[in-house]
Design a protein around this motif. Structure first.
Motif, PDB file in Angstrom:
ATOM      1  N   LEU A 122      50.830  37.223  42.687  1.00 16.39           N
ATOM      2  CA  LEU A 122      50.661  36.551  42.148  1.00 16.39           C
ATOM      3  C   LEU A 122      49.636  35.261  41.898  1.00 16.39           C
ATOM      4  CD1 LEU A 122      51.977  33.615  40.843  1.00 16.39           C
ATOM      5  CD2 LEU A 122      52.278  33.043  42.315  1.00 16.39           C
ATOM      6  N   MET A 123      48.849  35.914  42.840  1.00 17.50           N
ATOM      7  CA  MET A 123      47.318  35.823  43.458  1.00 17.50           C
ATOM      8  C   MET A 123      46.070  36.385  42.445  1.00 17.50           C
ATOM      9  SD  MET A 123      46.809  35.311  47.564  1.00 17.50           S
ATOM     10  CE  MET A 123      45.641  35.233  48.075  1.00 17.50           C
ATOM     11  N   GLN A 125      46.699  37.665  40.080  1.00 16.54           N
ATOM     12  CA  GLN A 125      46.937  37.175  39.425  1.00 16.54           C
ATOM     13  C   GLN A 125      45.973  35.554  38.519  1.00 16.54           C
ATOM     14  OE1 GLN A 125      51.254  36.656  37.488  1.00 16.54           O
ATOM     15  NE2 GLN A 125      51.293  38.596  37.345  1.00 16.54           N
ATOM     16  N   SER A 126      46.091  34.859  39.283  1.00 18.07           N
ATOM     17  CA  SER A 126      45.441  33.771  39.497  1.00 18.07           C
ATOM     18  C   SER A 126      43.478  33.538  39.272  1.00 18.07           C
ATOM     19  CB  SER A 126      45.713  32.818  40.035  1.00 18.07           C
ATOM     20  OG  SER A 126      45.489  33.027  41.939  1.00 18.07           O
ATOM     21  N   THR A 127      43.556  35.088  40.435  1.00 15.87           N
ATOM     22  CA  THR A 127      42.263  35.708  40.930  1.00 15.87           C
ATOM     23  C   THR A 127      41.315  35.807  39.027  1.00 15.87           C
ATOM     24  OG1 THR A 127      42.429  36.758  42.469  1.00 15.87           O
ATOM     25  CG2 THR A 127      40.353  38.035  41.643  1.00 15.87           C
ATOM     26  N   ALA A 129      41.613  34.439  36.147  1.00 15.67           N
ATOM     27  CA  ALA A 129      41.043  33.485  35.307  1.00 15.67           C
ATOM     28  C   ALA A 129      40.009  32.748  36.460  1.00 15.67           C
ATOM     29  CB  ALA A 129      42.602  32.611  35.609  1.00 15.67           C
ATOM     30  N   VAL A 130      40.259  33.029  37.920  1.00 17.03           N
ATOM     31  CA  VAL A 130      39.236  31.633  38.073  1.00 17.03           C
ATOM     32  C   VAL A 130      37.525  33.326  37.924  1.00 17.03           C
ATOM     33  CG1 VAL A 130      37.740  32.093  40.511  1.00 17.03           C
ATOM     34  CG2 VAL A 130      40.276  31.076  40.105  1.00 17.03           C
TER      35      VAL A 130
END
Length: 196
Positions: A122-123, A125-127, A129-130
């Motif tokens: 999950l982290m 995947q959010s990376t 976007a960041v």
């Protein structure tokens, strides 16, 4: 150890006292481990887990200080305070790591590792976007390397057996216990007061 206060002799059984205090501290550490393990499933518990982990040295300090005050000795030298702190952390580590091993071996069945792996994915995947919002390529590369290192660490930890995970916990607990016992020993030591 025996201390004389005029005609009154104060006896301190260092091993028995540290076992008792270590049992109390070990029970608190077990609670902290349990809440920390539950944060993998329920992320809202992380608000409770962090203060519990940070509170371990505070609880140890209050246990040692309460014992020091209950002896009513005119002095409580640093070597005694330090040894009491070290042994308290040792017995707390034995108790808490034994419970951690039993949990990992017989109750968990890989749920902790699966939860950590899912959180890491999950982290990651959010990376994406960041990093899309970052403009500096060097900063993006550094961020990606950091996340990759975290992913490798989580993958390594999750690949360990229950006994290997427990060994890692024991090493960390003993290292921090030795460091914290020195500080607690310095703080809880009581010097002899001379009347002038």
């Amino acid at each position: 150890m025996e201390e004389q206060e005029g005609k009154k002799i104060i006896k301190i059984n260092l091993l028995q006292t540290s076992m008792t205090l270590g049992t109390y501290l070990g029970a608190y550490i077990i609670l902290a481990y349990f809440v920390t393990a539950m944060t993998v499933k329920y992320s809202a518990l992380s608000l409770l887990a962090l203060p519990l982990i940070i509170g371990i040295p505070v609880v140890a300090y209050f246990l040692i200080r309460r014992f020091r005050d209950s002896t009513q000795a005119p002095f409580f030298p640093f070597p005694l305070s330090w040894m009491l702190s070290i042994l308290t952390f040792l017995f707390a580590t034995v108790l808490s790591c034994m419970v951690a091993y039993l949990y990992l071996r017989f109750i968990d069945h890989g749920a902790l590792a699966a939860g950590l792996t899912a959180r890491m994915e999950l982290m990651m995947q959010s990376t994406q976007a960041v990093t899309a919002a970052m403009t500096d390529p060097a900063q993006v590369e550094q961020y990606n390397k950091t996340m990759e290192m975290m992913q490798q660490t989580i993958a390594w930890f999750c690949s360990l057996s229950a006994s290997a995970m427990t060994k890692q916990i024991i090493q960390a607990s003993l290292m921090w216990g030795n460091i914290l016992s020195l500080i607690i020993g310095l703080i809880t030591a009581k010097r002899i007061k001379f009347n002038q």
